[in-house]
Write a protein that holds these residues in place. Structure first.
Motif, PDB file in Angstrom:
ATOM      1  N   LYS A  16       0.809  -1.223   0.000  1.00  0.00           N
ATOM      2  CA  LYS A  16       0.000   0.000   0.000  1.00  0.00           C
ATOM      3  C   LYS A  16       0.838   1.267   0.000  1.00  0.00           C
ATOM      4  O   LYS A  16       0.561   2.201  -0.738  1.00  0.00           O
ATOM      5  CB  LYS A  16      -0.912   0.066   1.241  1.00  0.00           C
ATOM      6  CG  LYS A  16      -1.936  -1.014   1.322  1.00  0.00           C
ATOM      7  CD  LYS A  16      -2.689  -0.941   2.638  1.00  0.00           C
ATOM      8  CE  LYS A  16      -1.780  -0.825   3.831  1.00  0.00           C
ATOM      9  NZ  LYS A  16      -0.777  -1.842   4.016  1.00  0.00           N
ATOM     10  N   GLU A  39      -3.317   6.330   7.837  1.00  0.00           N
ATOM     11  CA  GLU A  39      -3.831   5.973   9.165  1.00  0.00           C
ATOM     12  C   GLU A  39      -3.144   4.692   9.601  1.00  0.00           C
ATOM     13  O   GLU A  39      -2.982   3.803   8.758  1.00  0.00           O
ATOM     14  CB  GLU A  39      -5.349   5.776   9.127  1.00  0.00           C
ATOM     15  CG  GLU A  39      -6.085   7.087   8.926  1.00  0.00           C
ATOM     16  CD  GLU A  39      -7.601   6.981   9.044  1.00  0.00           C
ATOM     17  OE1 GLU A  39      -8.115   5.890   9.362  1.00  0.00           O
ATOM     18  OE2 GLU A  39      -8.265   7.983   8.796  1.00  0.00           O
ATOM     19  N   PRO A  40      -2.748   4.512  10.879  1.00  0.00           N
ATOM     20  CA  PRO A  40      -2.813   5.542  11.887  1.00  0.00           C
ATOM     21  C   PRO A  40      -2.063   6.802  11.442  1.00  0.00           C
ATOM     22  O   PRO A  40      -1.076   6.730  10.722  1.00  0.00           O
ATOM     23  CB  PRO A  40      -2.152   4.904  13.109  1.00  0.00           C
ATOM     24  CG  PRO A  40      -1.648   3.559  12.708  1.00  0.00           C
ATOM     25  CD  PRO A  40      -2.112   3.262  11.352  1.00  0.00           C
ATOM     26  N   ASP A  92      -3.260   6.037   2.846  1.00  0.00           N
ATOM     27  CA  ASP A  92      -2.775   4.680   3.038  1.00  0.00           C
ATOM     28  C   ASP A  92      -3.526   4.147   4.265  1.00  0.00           C
ATOM     29  O   ASP A  92      -3.204   4.533   5.383  1.00  0.00           O
ATOM     30  CB  ASP A  92      -1.252   4.807   3.288  1.00  0.00           C
ATOM     31  CG  ASP A  92      -0.548   3.497   3.525  1.00  0.00           C
ATOM     32  OD1 ASP A  92      -1.224   2.466   3.624  1.00  0.00           O
ATOM     33  OD2 ASP A  92       0.694   3.530   3.626  1.00  0.00           O
ATOM     34  N   ARG A  93      -4.579   3.372   4.041  1.00  0.00           N
ATOM     35  CA  ARG A  93      -5.522   2.836   5.032  1.00  0.00           C
ATOM     36  C   ARG A  93      -6.543   3.880   5.475  1.00  0.00           C
ATOM     37  O   ARG A  93      -6.251   5.062   5.560  1.00  0.00           O
ATOM     38  CB  ARG A  93      -4.842   2.321   6.310  1.00  0.00           C
ATOM     39  CG  ARG A  93      -3.986   1.094   6.102  1.00  0.00           C
ATOM     40  CD  ARG A  93      -3.661   0.450   7.457  1.00  0.00           C
ATOM     41  NE  ARG A  93      -2.749  -0.662   7.328  1.00  0.00           N
ATOM     42  CZ  ARG A  93      -3.106  -1.869   6.907  1.00  0.00           C
ATOM     43  NH1 ARG A  93      -4.351  -2.098   6.589  1.00  0.00           N
ATOM     44  NH2 ARG A  93      -2.213  -2.830   6.796  1.00  0.00           N
ATOM     45  N   HIS A  94      -7.758   3.359   5.809  1.00  0.00           N
ATOM     46  CA  HIS A  94      -8.834   4.199   6.360  1.00  0.00           C
ATOM     47  C   HIS A  94      -9.863   3.266   7.005  1.00  0.00           C
ATOM     48  O   HIS A  94      -9.468   2.223   7.552  1.00  0.00           O
ATOM     49  CB  HIS A  94      -9.414   5.092   5.230  1.00  0.00           C
ATOM     50  CG  HIS A  94     -10.336   6.156   5.686  1.00  0.00           C
ATOM     51  ND1 HIS A  94     -11.698   6.085   5.519  1.00  0.00           N
ATOM     52  CD2 HIS A  94     -10.102   7.311   6.331  1.00  0.00           C
ATOM     53  CE1 HIS A  94     -12.252   7.168   6.037  1.00  0.00           C
ATOM     54  NE2 HIS A  94     -11.301   7.927   6.542  1.00  0.00           N
ATOM     55  N   SER A  97      -9.882  -0.606   6.955  1.00  0.00           N
ATOM     56  CA  SER A  97      -8.890  -1.311   7.782  1.00  0.00           C
ATOM     57  C   SER A  97      -9.494  -1.660   9.134  1.00  0.00           C
ATOM     58  O   SER A  97      -9.286  -2.753   9.656  1.00  0.00           O
ATOM     59  CB  SER A  97      -7.642  -0.440   8.009  1.00  0.00           C
ATOM     60  OG  SER A  97      -6.837  -0.404   6.864  1.00  0.00           O
ATOM     61  N   GLN A 102     -10.228  -5.026  13.023  1.00  0.00           N
ATOM     62  CA  GLN A 102     -10.841  -5.113  14.352  1.00  0.00           C
ATOM     63  C   GLN A 102     -11.935  -6.194  14.377  1.00  0.00           C
ATOM     64  O   GLN A 102     -12.160  -6.800  15.424  1.00  0.00           O
ATOM     65  CB  GLN A 102     -11.356  -3.738  14.796  1.00  0.00           C
ATOM     66  CG  GLN A 102     -10.271  -2.875  15.475  1.00  0.00           C
ATOM     67  CD  GLN A 102      -9.086  -2.545  14.564  1.00  0.00           C
ATOM     68  OE1 GLN A 102      -9.235  -1.874  13.555  1.00  0.00           O
ATOM     69  NE2 GLN A 102      -7.898  -3.035  14.921  1.00  0.00           N
TER      70      GLN A 102
HETATM   71  P1  TYD Z   1       0.384   0.148   8.674  1.00  0.00           P
HETATM   72  O1  TYD Z   1      -0.337   0.627   7.482  1.00  0.00           O
HETATM   73  O2  TYD Z   1       1.025  -1.195   8.572  1.00  0.00           O
HETATM   74  O3  TYD Z   1       1.396   1.249   9.157  1.00  0.00           O
HETATM   75  P2  TYD Z   1       2.982   1.192   9.081  1.00  0.00           P
HETATM   76  O4  TYD Z   1       3.324   0.758   7.689  1.00  0.00           O
HETATM   77  O5  TYD Z   1       3.366   2.608   9.382  1.00  0.00           O
HETATM   78  O6  TYD Z   1       3.400   0.213  10.148  1.00  0.00           O
HETATM   79  O7  TYD Z   1      -0.655   0.147   9.891  1.00  0.00           O
HETATM   80  C1  TYD Z   1      -0.250  -0.305  11.154  1.00  0.00           C
HETATM   81  C2  TYD Z   1      -1.154  -1.414  11.618  1.00  0.00           C
HETATM   82  O8  TYD Z   1      -2.393  -0.875  12.061  1.00  0.00           O
HETATM   83  C3  TYD Z   1      -1.509  -2.472  10.574  1.00  0.00           C
HETATM   84  O9  TYD Z   1      -1.137  -3.759  11.052  1.00  0.00           O
HETATM   85  C4  TYD Z   1      -2.996  -2.414  10.463  1.00  0.00           C
HETATM   86  C5  TYD Z   1      -3.436  -1.754  11.734  1.00  0.00           C
HETATM   87  N1  TYD Z   1      -4.713  -1.006  11.624  1.00  0.00           N
HETATM   88  C6  TYD Z   1      -5.855  -1.505  12.254  1.00  0.00           C
HETATM   89  O10 TYD Z   1      -5.822  -2.573  12.890  1.00  0.00           O
HETATM   90  N2  TYD Z   1      -7.015  -0.784  12.174  1.00  0.00           N
HETATM   91  C7  TYD Z   1      -7.107   0.405  11.510  1.00  0.00           C
HETATM   92  O11 TYD Z   1      -8.185   1.026  11.465  1.00  0.00           O
HETATM   93  C8  TYD Z   1      -5.916   0.914  10.872  1.00  0.00           C
HETATM   94  C9  TYD Z   1      -5.956   2.232  10.159  1.00  0.00           C
HETATM   95  C10 TYD Z   1      -4.742   0.171  10.958  1.00  0.00           C
END
Ligand code: TYD
Length: 201
Positions: A16, A39-40, A92-94, A97, A102
């Motif tokens: 992503k 997100e986060p 990147d995610r919303h 996710s 969850q």
């Molecule tokens: P990720 O996109 O992997 O961030 P990074 O590349 O910076 O580590 O997101 C971190 C983790 O958060 C990933 O395992 C998925 C999780 N996540 C949830 O469980 N729920 C959510 O709503 C979001 C946005 C992320």
């Protein structure tokens, strides 16, 4: 709303972040007003979540509520104002996710939808499809692994993504993430082209 809200979704290791970065660079080169976000978030709640993600013992309900709170702040402070200015926002995610991850942690999808009603669904979701083995190969190159980054979790999350995709009001673009980064970017661009705001030249 004048802008266009696009989110990129998929399991950990699906590519992503690479696609988000390449797509935003391509849109920008073509003259579109675009911002990249994730997100986060990098705000206070997002940073708290990142430390929580290293700990397996945090209750799933706490994760879900914090992700939802982070999303409300993200929408109000960055996404909505950018869309009102006519920008394309690539996140990147919303919300999807949260529905996938969850619910894979055992929470009811309807409750997750409920706590996320303050933020609208994106216009377009690009969902990256990838075999678990390929995702794991990519993840294992990282040093610090988060709690979802193991095979049985990824398999579960991938199944929950399929259910989550049927719950969203967004238009879904599903892409094969085993393509080269360049081919994937071009494919994503061609797919979103019909929805892009026209450029004033
Ligand atoms: P990720 O996109 O992997 O961030 P990074 O590349 O910076 O580590 O997101 C971190 C983790 O958060 C990933 O395992 C998925 C999780 N996540 C949830 O469980 N729920 C959510 O709503 C979001 C946005 C992320």
């Amino acid at each position: 709303m004048k802008g266009l809200f696009i989110t990129i979704e998929g399991i950990d290791g699906s590519g992503k972040t690479t696609l988000a970065t390449n797509l935003v660079a391509l849109l920008s080169r073509k003259g579109y007003p675009v911002i990249q976000t994730q997100e986060p978030t990098k705000g206070r709640i997002g940073e708290l979540l990142r430390t929580y993600l290293q700990e397996a013992k945090i209750p799933p309900g706490v994760d879900a509520l914090l992700f939802a709170a982070d999303r409300v702040e993200h929408w109000k402070e960055l996404i909505l104002p950018s869309l009102e200015q006519g920008r394309i926002v690539v996140s990147d995610r919303h919300k999807l996710s949260s529905l996938a991850y969850q619910s894979a942690q055992g929470l009811e999808m309807d409750w997750i939808l409920e706590i996320n009603t303050l933020v609208p669904d994106p216009d377009l979701i690009i969902y990256l499809d990838i075999p678990i083995d390929t995702a794991l190969e990519r993840i294992n190159k990282k040093s610090q692994l988060e709690k979802f980054e193991v095979r049985n979790e990824l398999e579960k999350i991938q199944k929950h993504y399929q259910r989550a995709l049927s719950k969203t009001k967004s238009r879904i673009i599903c892409l094969d993430s085993t393509l080269s980064p360049e081919d994937l970017t071009n494919k994503a661009f061609n797919e979103i082209l019909p929805y892009l705001p026209s450029l004033s030249r």
